[in-house]
Design a protein around this motif. Structure first.
Motif, PDB file in Angstrom:
ATOM      1  N   GLU A 148      35.264  34.340  41.136  1.00 35.07           N
ATOM      2  CA  GLU A 148      34.223  34.679  42.667  1.00 35.07           C
ATOM      3  C   GLU A 148      33.694  33.913  43.911  1.00 35.07           C
ATOM      4  O   GLU A 148      33.736  34.314  44.780  1.00 35.07           O
ATOM      5  N   ALA A 187      37.856  38.125  48.208  1.00 38.15           N
ATOM      6  CA  ALA A 187      38.677  39.043  47.810  1.00 38.15           C
ATOM      7  C   ALA A 187      38.277  40.457  48.851  1.00 38.15           C
ATOM      8  O   ALA A 187      37.003  40.639  49.297  1.00 38.15           O
ATOM      9  N   LYS A 245      38.286  44.627  44.892  1.00 35.74           N
ATOM     10  CA  LYS A 245      38.380  44.391  43.631  1.00 35.74           C
ATOM     11  C   LYS A 245      38.092  44.955  42.985  1.00 35.74           C
ATOM     12  O   LYS A 245      38.515  46.629  43.290  1.00 35.74           O
ATOM     13  N   ILE A 270      36.977  45.623  38.973  1.00 34.37           N
ATOM     14  CA  ILE A 270      36.162  44.910  38.132  1.00 34.37           C
ATOM     15  C   ILE A 270      36.314  45.966  36.820  1.00 34.37           C
ATOM     16  O   ILE A 270      34.870  46.839  36.814  1.00 34.37           O
ATOM     17  N   ILE A 313      44.873  37.791  40.449  1.00 40.46           N
ATOM     18  CA  ILE A 313      45.121  37.454  41.919  1.00 40.46           C
ATOM     19  C   ILE A 313      45.966  37.113  42.893  1.00 40.46           C
ATOM     20  O   ILE A 313      46.563  35.915  42.630  1.00 40.46           O
ATOM     21  N   PHE A 367      41.470  40.564  41.950  1.00 41.35           N
ATOM     22  CA  PHE A 367      41.357  40.199  43.399  1.00 41.35           C
ATOM     23  C   PHE A 367      42.360  40.185  44.446  1.00 41.35           C
ATOM     24  O   PHE A 367      43.663  39.644  44.139  1.00 41.35           O
TER      25      PHE A 367
END
Length: 239
Positions: free
Chosen positions: A147, A152, A155, A157, A189, A209
């Motif tokens: 992070e 980003a 996201k 998570i 990512i 991300f």
């Protein structure tokens, strides 16, 4: 000043044009018959970069995204890209494009993105067919190790996420979401995904991300400049 072939040889050795996708258009899109002194490196020719280019005396442009993508049957006055082409031709400015071949290069777009995170993986491999980089770790990463680097715009998570592997894909990562799942990669990512792609990864409990297309690719411009720094050139990055 240098001959344009010195630039082309460096770029082609790094990212061979025959490694580009069949639908892509890479290489010397507009030739120049002059020695090269001043070079501009851009992610793409757009309203912002072109407004800078036409105020400076560049001899040669290197772009990641193609200006000429589909065959041109005529040059008119109602197409912005045609206006750019007329300007380049009128001023004998060369244009070289390295696109999907640079995406697939060993230390190309996705590698330069991954470098920004300053991670120390136990192993690195391609995600698929030369595209993307997968970092594997000997112990799980803390989320804050990811992070604190590139911001980003979106996201995912999942609860109880354990990050033992991270895949990096500069630009659009849409074509590789099945590989993320099938290879049991924990975190993705990338620059760009569609709504349903994001929901699919969310359902599969994958971390994500989403950076933005430009934001995930811009780091390769510095890498291009580094490759050419051995030449007697005035090189500027326009981003």
């Amino acid at each position: 000043m240098v001959d344009k072939n010195q630039i082309l040889n460096i770029m082609r050795h790094w990212a061979p044009e025959d490694q580009a996708e069949s639908w892509d258009n890479v290489g010397l899109q507009l030739d120049s018959n002059r020695d090269i002194q001043k070079v501009a490196i851009v992610l793409e020719l757009n309203l912002d970069t072109f407004s800078i280019l036409n105020q400076q005396n560049y001899d040669f442009i290197i772009s990641h995204h193609p200006l000429i993508f589909k065959p041109i049957s005529n040059l008119g006055y109602d197409d912005w890209a045609h206006e750019v082409l007329r300007y380049l031709i009128r001023n004998d400015i060369g244009l070289y494009v390295s696109h999907t071949n640079l995406d697939r290069a060993l230390d190309g777009v996705s590698y330069e993105l991954a470098k920004q995170y300053q991670l120390r993986p136990k192993a690195v491999r391609d995600l698929k067919d030369g595209y993307g980089k997968v970092f594997e770790f000997s112990k799980p990463l803390d989320l804050d190790q990811l992070e604190e680097h590139v911001p980003a715009v979106a996201k995912i998570i999942p609860d109880d996420l354990e990050i033992n592997s991270v895949a990096f894909m500069g630009g659009s990562g849409k074509s590789f979401i099945n590989d993320i799942v099938h290879q049991s990669i924990d975190f993705y990512i990338t620059g760009e995904l569609g709504y349903h792609d994001i929901q699919y990864l969310r359902q599969q409990k994958k971390g994500l991300f989403l950076l933005g297309h430009y934001q995930s690719e811009v780091f390769v411009l510095d890498a291009i400049k580094s490759r050419l720094d051995s030449l007697a050139l005035d090189i500027e990055i326009i981003s």
